[in-house]
Motif scaffolding. Structure first.
Motif, PDB file in Angstrom:
ATOM      1  N   HIS A  12       0.855  -1.186   0.000  1.00 25.73           N
ATOM      2  CA  HIS A  12       0.000   0.000   0.000  1.00 25.73           C
ATOM      3  C   HIS A  12       0.893   1.239   0.000  1.00 25.73           C
ATOM      4  CE1 HIS A  12      -3.702  -2.260   1.188  1.00 25.73           C
ATOM      5  NE2 HIS A  12      -2.796  -3.080   1.707  1.00 25.73           N
ATOM      6  N   VAL A  13       0.634   2.162  -0.902  1.00 22.03           N
ATOM      7  CA  VAL A  13       1.391   3.413  -0.974  1.00 22.03           C
ATOM      8  C   VAL A  13       0.413   4.578  -0.959  1.00 22.03           C
ATOM      9  CG1 VAL A  13       2.973   4.841  -2.332  1.00 22.03           C
ATOM     10  CG2 VAL A  13       3.294   2.357  -2.248  1.00 22.03           C
ATOM     11  N   ALA A  14       0.602   5.503  -0.021  1.00 18.75           N
ATOM     12  CA  ALA A  14      -0.120   6.777  -0.034  1.00 18.75           C
ATOM     13  C   ALA A  14       0.808   7.816  -0.650  1.00 18.75           C
ATOM     14  CB  ALA A  14      -0.526   7.196   1.372  1.00 18.75           C
ATOM     15  N   TYR A  15       0.266   8.678  -1.514  1.00 14.87           N
ATOM     16  CA  TYR A  15       1.134   9.641  -2.183  1.00 14.87           C
ATOM     17  C   TYR A  15       0.368  10.895  -2.591  1.00 14.87           C
ATOM     18  CZ  TYR A  15      -0.808   7.662  -6.548  1.00 14.87           C
ATOM     19  OH  TYR A  15      -1.641   7.225  -7.553  1.00 14.87           O
ATOM     20  N   LEU A  16       1.113  11.973  -2.666  1.00 16.83           N
ATOM     21  CA  LEU A  16       0.572  13.269  -3.053  1.00 16.83           C
ATOM     22  C   LEU A  16       0.799  13.530  -4.537  1.00 16.83           C
ATOM     23  CD1 LEU A  16      -0.411  16.220  -2.276  1.00 16.83           C
ATOM     24  CD2 LEU A  16       2.018  16.761  -2.082  1.00 16.83           C
ATOM     25  N   ASP A  17      -0.209  14.066  -5.195  1.00 23.03           N
ATOM     26  CA  ASP A  17      -0.023  14.678  -6.507  1.00 23.03           C
ATOM     27  C   ASP A  17       0.019  16.182  -6.265  1.00 23.03           C
ATOM     28  OD1 ASP A  17      -0.370  15.951  -9.008  1.00 23.03           O
ATOM     29  OD2 ASP A  17      -1.389  14.195  -9.823  1.00 23.03           O
ATOM     30  N   ALA A  18       1.205  16.762  -6.328  1.00 25.81           N
ATOM     31  CA  ALA A  18       1.381  18.167  -5.957  1.00 25.81           C
ATOM     32  C   ALA A  18       0.824  19.135  -6.992  1.00 25.81           C
ATOM     33  CB  ALA A  18       2.864  18.470  -5.721  1.00 25.81           C
ATOM     34  N   PHE A  19       0.391  18.638  -8.150  1.00 19.29           N
ATOM     35  CA  PHE A  19      -0.254  19.515  -9.124  1.00 19.29           C
ATOM     36  C   PHE A  19      -1.744  19.645  -8.831  1.00 19.29           C
ATOM     37  CE2 PHE A  19      -2.402  20.382 -13.182  1.00 19.29           C
ATOM     38  CZ  PHE A  19      -1.765  21.562 -13.533  1.00 19.29           C
ATOM     39  N   THR A  20      -2.407  18.520  -8.572  1.00 15.72           N
ATOM     40  CA  THR A  20      -3.842  18.541  -8.273  1.00 15.72           C
ATOM     41  C   THR A  20      -4.125  18.701  -6.782  1.00 15.72           C
ATOM     42  OG1 THR A  20      -3.975  16.134  -8.003  1.00 15.72           O
ATOM     43  CG2 THR A  20      -4.253  17.019 -10.238  1.00 15.72           C
ATOM     44  N   LEU A  21      -3.099  18.524  -5.954  1.00 19.86           N
ATOM     45  CA  LEU A  21      -3.225  18.529  -4.490  1.00 19.86           C
ATOM     46  C   LEU A  21      -4.142  17.412  -3.993  1.00 19.86           C
ATOM     47  CD1 LEU A  21      -3.300  22.333  -3.559  1.00 19.86           C
ATOM     48  CD2 LEU A  21      -1.352  20.828  -4.010  1.00 19.86           C
ATOM     49  N   GLN A  22      -4.216  16.326  -4.738  1.00 20.01           N
ATOM     50  CA  GLN A  22      -4.960  15.143  -4.311  1.00 20.01           C
ATOM     51  C   GLN A  22      -4.044  14.196  -3.540  1.00 20.01           C
ATOM     52  OE1 GLN A  22      -6.088  13.792  -8.226  1.00 20.01           O
ATOM     53  NE2 GLN A  22      -8.207  14.456  -7.955  1.00 20.01           N
ATOM     54  N   LEU A  23      -4.610  13.528  -2.553  1.00 18.93           N
ATOM     55  CA  LEU A  23      -3.917  12.430  -1.884  1.00 18.93           C
ATOM     56  C   LEU A  23      -4.489  11.129  -2.439  1.00 18.93           C
ATOM     57  CD1 LEU A  23      -1.843  11.735   0.380  1.00 18.93           C
ATOM     58  CD2 LEU A  23      -3.837  11.407   1.875  1.00 18.93           C
ATOM     59  N   LYS A  24      -3.598  10.222  -2.853  1.00 17.24           N
ATOM     60  CA  LYS A  24      -4.033   8.991  -3.508  1.00 17.24           C
ATOM     61  C   LYS A  24      -3.476   7.761  -2.803  1.00 17.24           C
ATOM     62  CE  LYS A  24      -4.407  11.007  -8.173  1.00 17.24           C
ATOM     63  NZ  LYS A  24      -3.978  10.828  -9.584  1.00 17.24           N
ATOM     64  N   HIS A  25      -4.070   6.623  -3.146  1.00 14.63           N
ATOM     65  CA  HIS A  25      -3.643   5.331  -2.599  1.00 14.63           C
ATOM     66  C   HIS A  25      -3.429   4.363  -3.757  1.00 14.63           C
ATOM     67  CE1 HIS A  25      -4.882   1.194  -1.147  1.00 14.63           C
ATOM     68  NE2 HIS A  25      -3.863   1.457  -0.344  1.00 14.63           N
ATOM     69  N   TRP A  26      -2.261   3.713  -3.757  1.00  7.50           N
ATOM     70  CA  TRP A  26      -1.949   2.683  -4.742  1.00  7.50           C
ATOM     71  C   TRP A  26      -1.797   1.358  -4.020  1.00  7.50           C
ATOM     72  CZ3 TRP A  26       3.049   0.181  -5.845  1.00  7.50           C
ATOM     73  CH2 TRP A  26       3.032  -0.593  -7.022  1.00  7.50           C
ATOM     74  N   LYS A  27      -2.490   0.343  -4.526  1.00  2.09           N
ATOM     75  CA  LYS A  27      -2.405  -0.998  -3.947  1.00  2.09           C
ATOM     76  C   LYS A  27      -1.829  -1.948  -4.979  1.00  2.09           C
ATOM     77  CE  LYS A  27      -6.223  -3.411  -3.307  1.00  2.09           C
ATOM     78  NZ  LYS A  27      -7.498  -3.887  -2.719  1.00  2.09           N
ATOM     79  N   ASN A  28      -0.878  -2.763  -4.548  1.00  2.00           N
ATOM     80  CA  ASN A  28      -0.232  -3.719  -5.439  1.00  2.00           C
ATOM     81  C   ASN A  28      -0.332  -5.105  -4.800  1.00  2.00           C
ATOM     82  OD1 ASN A  28       1.378  -5.248  -7.100  1.00  2.00           O
ATOM     83  ND2 ASN A  28       3.225  -4.016  -6.843  1.00  2.00           N
ATOM     84  N   ASN A  29      -1.209  -5.923  -5.369  1.00  2.00           N
ATOM     85  CA  ASN A  29      -1.404  -7.281  -4.869  1.00  2.00           C
ATOM     86  C   ASN A  29      -0.838  -8.252  -5.892  1.00  2.00           C
ATOM     87  OD1 ASN A  29      -2.246  -9.688  -3.763  1.00  2.00           O
ATOM     88  ND2 ASN A  29      -4.436  -9.247  -3.863  1.00  2.00           N
ATOM     89  N   ALA A  30       0.445  -8.570  -5.733  1.00  2.00           N
ATOM     90  CA  ALA A  30       1.123  -9.515  -6.630  1.00  2.00           C
ATOM     91  C   ALA A  30       0.968  -9.115  -8.091  1.00  2.00           C
ATOM     92  CB  ALA A  30       0.615 -10.932  -6.397  1.00  2.00           C
ATOM     93  N   GLY A  31       1.095  -7.812  -8.359  1.00  2.00           N
ATOM     94  CA  GLY A  31       1.018  -7.315  -9.723  1.00  2.00           C
ATOM     95  C   GLY A  31      -0.355  -6.828 -10.134  1.00  2.00           C
ATOM     96  N   GLN A  32      -1.392  -7.147  -9.362  1.00  2.00           N
ATOM     97  CA  GLN A  32      -2.728  -6.611  -9.611  1.00  2.00           C
ATOM     98  C   GLN A  32      -2.845  -5.287  -8.865  1.00  2.00           C
ATOM     99  OE1 GLN A  32      -4.995  -8.171 -11.729  1.00  2.00           O
ATOM    100  NE2 GLN A  32      -3.222  -9.497 -12.119  1.00  2.00           N
ATOM    101  N   THR A  33      -2.927  -4.182  -9.596  1.00  2.00           N
ATOM    102  CA  THR A  33      -2.828  -2.870  -8.968  1.00  2.00           C
ATOM    103  C   THR A  33      -4.130  -2.083  -9.070  1.00  2.00           C
ATOM    104  OG1 THR A  33      -2.001  -1.796 -10.980  1.00  2.00           O
ATOM    105  CG2 THR A  33      -0.367  -2.790  -9.497  1.00  2.00           C
ATOM    106  N   GLN A  34      -4.283  -1.129  -8.158  1.00  2.00           N
ATOM    107  CA  GLN A  34      -5.463  -0.279  -8.123  1.00  2.00           C
ATOM    108  C   GLN A  34      -5.082   1.076  -7.551  1.00  2.00           C
ATOM    109  OE1 GLN A  34      -8.500  -1.250  -5.183  1.00  2.00           O
ATOM    110  NE2 GLN A  34     -10.116  -0.697  -6.626  1.00  2.00           N
ATOM    111  N   ILE A  35      -5.625   2.152  -8.115  1.00  2.00           N
ATOM    112  CA  ILE A  35      -5.402   3.508  -7.619  1.00  2.00           C
ATOM    113  C   ILE A  35      -6.741   4.109  -7.204  1.00  2.00           C
ATOM    114  CG2 ILE A  35      -4.709   5.859  -8.244  1.00  2.00           C
ATOM    115  CD1 ILE A  35      -2.614   4.639 -10.087  1.00  2.00           C
TER     116      ILE A  35
END
Length: 199
Positions: free
Chosen positions: A103-126
């Motif tokens: 699980h990765v939480a990250y900022l997009d400093a252009f849109t000022l959105q906070l996002k979450h990326w999930k990586n389950n053995a190569g199956q990913t979701q944002i």
């Protein structure tokens, strides 16, 4: 603009040139110094480090193309596997749950959105954790942890109000399934920076 001004807010110490580990829990010994990660060393800022079965994982921001990138050391050949995840990533935090899902939480400093990326053995979701209207949005500083049920929780900094004025607030969000529930925790001035979360 508020986006341009935001980019000058902070530069993180950049590089993660080498990762040093002695032994994965219950596993065989790793080299004292693991292979060099050239891309992280040259391009990486706002990096976060985690372990999966004793092997390192890194989320980081590439200043070339303004991208969130991810690197993991393969336990098979001990070579780094690199990938581009999304735009942004100027500030990241990383956690691995008990099932080995990243699980990765990250900022997009252009849109000022906070996002979450999930990586389950190569199956990913944002997913978008939090966003605001107008000029409002999140800032640097976030911390992600995962509970025993595999649900991610994030503490983070709310930078700007919709009118563009500085907020300096602490926020928190938790996820169950596909939805996030952001909430304000402390709205006093200068309370949202340098946050850290434990469960």
């Amino acid at each position: 603009t508020n986006r341009d001004a935001y980019h000058t807010q902070r530069r993180f110490p950049a590089t993660v040139p080498r990762v040093r580990l002695s032994r994965p829990p219950g596993g065989t010994a790793l080299p004292k110094v693991l292979p060099f990660v050239p891309e992280v060393a040259v391009l990486g800022t706002g990096s976060a480090l985690g372990l999966k079965e004793g092997y390192p994982l890194i989320s980081y921001h590439s200043r070339s193309g303004r991208k969130l990138r991810y690197a993991e050391l393969s336990p098979v050949d001990q070579a780094w596997k690199l990938q581009v995840v999304d735009a942004g990533g100027e500030a990241t935090s990383l956690a691995v749950d008990s099932s080995g899902i990243v699980h990765v939480a990250y900022l997009d400093a252009f849109t000022l959105q906070l996002k979450h990326w999930k990586n389950n053995a190569g199956q990913t979701q944002i997913q978008i954790i939090d966003q605001d209207t107008g000029k409002g949005g999140m800032g640097y500083y976030n911390s992600i942890k995962v509970d025993g049920l595999g649900n991610p929780h994030v503490s983070y900094y709310y930078l700007q109000k919709p009118d563009g004025s500085i907020a300096d607030d602490l926020k928190y969000a938790s996820a169950t399934g596909t939805s996030w529930a952001p909430q304000f925790i402390d709205r006093d001035a200068e309370r949202g920076k340098y946050n850290s979360l434990a469960l």
